[in-house]
Design a protein around this motif. Structure first.
Motif, PDB file in Angstrom:
ATOM      1  N   ILE A   1       0.835  -1.202   0.000  1.00 37.94           N
ATOM      2  CA  ILE A   1       0.000   0.000   0.000  1.00 37.94           C
ATOM      3  C   ILE A   1       0.870   1.251   0.000  1.00 37.94           C
ATOM      4  O   ILE A   1       0.593   2.212  -0.724  1.00 37.94           O
ATOM      5  N   ALA A   2       1.950   1.229   0.793  1.00 45.23           N
ATOM      6  CA  ALA A   2       2.855   2.380   0.842  1.00 45.23           C
ATOM      7  C   ALA A   2       3.517   2.618  -0.514  1.00 45.23           C
ATOM      8  O   ALA A   2       3.758   3.761  -0.905  1.00 45.23           O
ATOM      9  N   THR A   3       3.791   1.537  -1.236  1.00 44.02           N
ATOM     10  CA  THR A   3       4.457   1.658  -2.534  1.00 44.02           C
ATOM     11  C   THR A   3       3.486   2.027  -3.652  1.00 44.02           C
ATOM     12  O   THR A   3       3.776   2.890  -4.478  1.00 44.02           O
ATOM     13  N   TYR A   4       2.313   1.371  -3.685  1.00 49.66           N
ATOM     14  CA  TYR A   4       1.398   1.520  -4.820  1.00 49.66           C
ATOM     15  C   TYR A   4       0.128   2.312  -4.524  1.00 49.66           C
ATOM     16  O   TYR A   4      -0.661   2.564  -5.423  1.00 49.66           O
ATOM     17  N   GLY A   5      -0.076   2.690  -3.273  1.00 50.24           N
ATOM     18  CA  GLY A   5      -1.296   3.426  -2.922  1.00 50.24           C
ATOM     19  C   GLY A   5      -2.488   2.488  -2.823  1.00 50.24           C
ATOM     20  O   GLY A   5      -2.348   1.264  -2.852  1.00 50.24           O
ATOM     21  N   GLY A   6      -3.648   3.062  -2.671  1.00 55.60           N
ATOM     22  CA  GLY A   6      -4.859   2.251  -2.543  1.00 55.60           C
ATOM     23  C   GLY A   6      -4.975   1.652  -1.152  1.00 55.60           C
ATOM     24  O   GLY A   6      -4.333   2.110  -0.200  1.00 55.60           O
ATOM     25  N   ASP A   7      -5.762   0.594  -1.063  1.00 51.66           N
ATOM     26  CA  ASP A   7      -5.976  -0.030   0.243  1.00 51.66           C
ATOM     27  C   ASP A   7      -5.672  -1.526   0.232  1.00 51.66           C
ATOM     28  O   ASP A   7      -6.012  -2.243   1.166  1.00 51.66           O
ATOM     29  N   GLY A   8      -5.067  -2.013  -0.834  1.00 53.14           N
ATOM     30  CA  GLY A   8      -4.701  -3.421  -0.911  1.00 53.14           C
ATOM     31  C   GLY A   8      -5.819  -4.325  -1.398  1.00 53.14           C
ATOM     32  O   GLY A   8      -5.660  -5.534  -1.462  1.00 53.14           O
TER      33      GLY A   8
ATOM     34  N   MET B   1      -2.560  -6.613  -6.282  1.00 49.91           N
ATOM     35  CA  MET B   1      -1.720  -7.605  -6.949  1.00 49.91           C
ATOM     36  C   MET B   1      -0.425  -7.818  -6.163  1.00 49.91           C
ATOM     37  O   MET B   1       0.047  -8.945  -6.027  1.00 49.91           O
ATOM     38  N   CYS B   2       0.112  -6.756  -5.593  1.00 50.77           N
ATOM     39  CA  CYS B   2       1.291  -6.860  -4.743  1.00 50.77           C
ATOM     40  C   CYS B   2       0.963  -7.685  -3.493  1.00 50.77           C
ATOM     41  O   CYS B   2       1.749  -8.531  -3.067  1.00 50.77           O
ATOM     42  N   SER B   3      -0.221  -7.468  -2.931  1.00 48.30           N
ATOM     43  CA  SER B   3      -0.647  -8.186  -1.724  1.00 48.30           C
ATOM     44  C   SER B   3      -0.757  -9.686  -1.945  1.00 48.30           C
ATOM     45  O   SER B   3      -0.680 -10.470  -0.996  1.00 48.30           O
ATOM     46  N   LYS B   4      -0.908 -10.100  -3.210  1.00 52.17           N
ATOM     47  CA  LYS B   4      -0.940 -11.533  -3.511  1.00 52.17           C
ATOM     48  C   LYS B   4       0.410 -12.175  -3.201  1.00 52.17           C
ATOM     49  O   LYS B   4       0.498 -13.390  -3.049  1.00 52.17           O
ATOM     50  N   GLY B   5       1.444 -11.360  -3.074  1.00 54.91           N
ATOM     51  CA  GLY B   5       2.753 -11.845  -2.658  1.00 54.91           C
ATOM     52  C   GLY B   5       2.922 -11.816  -1.145  1.00 54.91           C
ATOM     53  O   GLY B   5       3.999 -12.096  -0.642  1.00 54.91           O
ATOM     54  N   CYS B   6       1.849 -11.475  -0.438  1.00 54.96           N
ATOM     55  CA  CYS B   6       1.908 -11.371   1.026  1.00 54.96           C
ATOM     56  C   CYS B   6       1.059 -12.420   1.727  1.00 54.96           C
ATOM     57  O   CYS B   6       1.382 -12.852   2.832  1.00 54.96           O
ATOM     58  N   ALA B   7      -0.055 -12.786   1.101  1.00 52.69           N
ATOM     59  CA  ALA B   7      -1.022 -13.690   1.731  1.00 52.69           C
ATOM     60  C   ALA B   7      -1.912 -14.265   0.642  1.00 52.69           C
ATOM     61  O   ALA B   7      -1.892 -13.798  -0.497  1.00 52.69           O
ATOM     62  N   GLY B   8      -2.695 -15.249   0.998  1.00 55.86           N
ATOM     63  CA  GLY B   8      -3.687 -15.759   0.064  1.00 55.86           C
ATOM     64  C   GLY B   8      -4.758 -14.699  -0.116  1.00 55.86           C
ATOM     65  O   GLY B   8      -5.347 -14.240   0.866  1.00 55.86           O
TER      66      GLY B   8
END
Length: 147
Positions: free
Chosen positions: A62-69, A76-83
């Motif tokens: 979120i800090a890198t790409y904005g938005g709320d995840g 799409m970045c959050s898909k690299g963090c959790a299911g």
């Protein structure tokens, strides 16, 4: 103490504990002051040492790409963090269930099926960088051979 029906205060009886053996039944004489019950203080919630830090990873996205995840690049970045599915975390331990030294590699591979869009896969791989452990090898994308 005030005895009902009088206006003169009276003192409570003084009780002295005895060292005799316990009685077999209730006594009509006053007993020593009861022991206070222990006070139970609930534990203050805090970080659990083995808790999965997936939210820190999502916060990085979120800090890198904005938005709320929940949509766009941060999703799409959050898909690299959790299911993740349909904009929500569905398995917070997806990568924490994997041996720490293998998380990045497993995550990196999972990005291949996170989307058919190459930019989205790249966002996912950025999320995976959160799981890099110093001293482990990092996979690289195979080179593309052009004719």
């Amino acid at each position: 103490w005030i005895v009902v029906g009088t206006s003169t205060p009276t003192k409570a009886p003084v009780v002295t504990p005895t060292t005799s053996s316990p009685t077999s039944g209730p006594s009509s004489s006053p007993t020593a002051r009861p022991t206070q019950a222990p006070v139970v203080t609930p534990l203050t919630p805090g970080p659990t040492p083995n808790a999965c830090p997936y939210q820190e990873c999502i916060d990085r996205c979120i800090a890198t790409y904005g938005g709320d995840g929940t949509s766009g690049p941060s999703y799409m970045c959050s898909k690299g963090c959790a299911g993740m599915s349909n904009g929500a975390v569905t398995n917070p331990n997806k990568f924490c269930d994997v041996e720490e030294s293998e998380r990045y590699s497993v995550c990196f591979s999972s990005c291949e099926t996170a989307s058919s869009n190459e930019d989205n896969k790249a966002y996912c791989r950025y999320g995976c960088e959160f799981w890099i452990v110093v001293g482990t090898s990092t996979p690289t994308k195979a080179p593309v051979v052009t004719p």
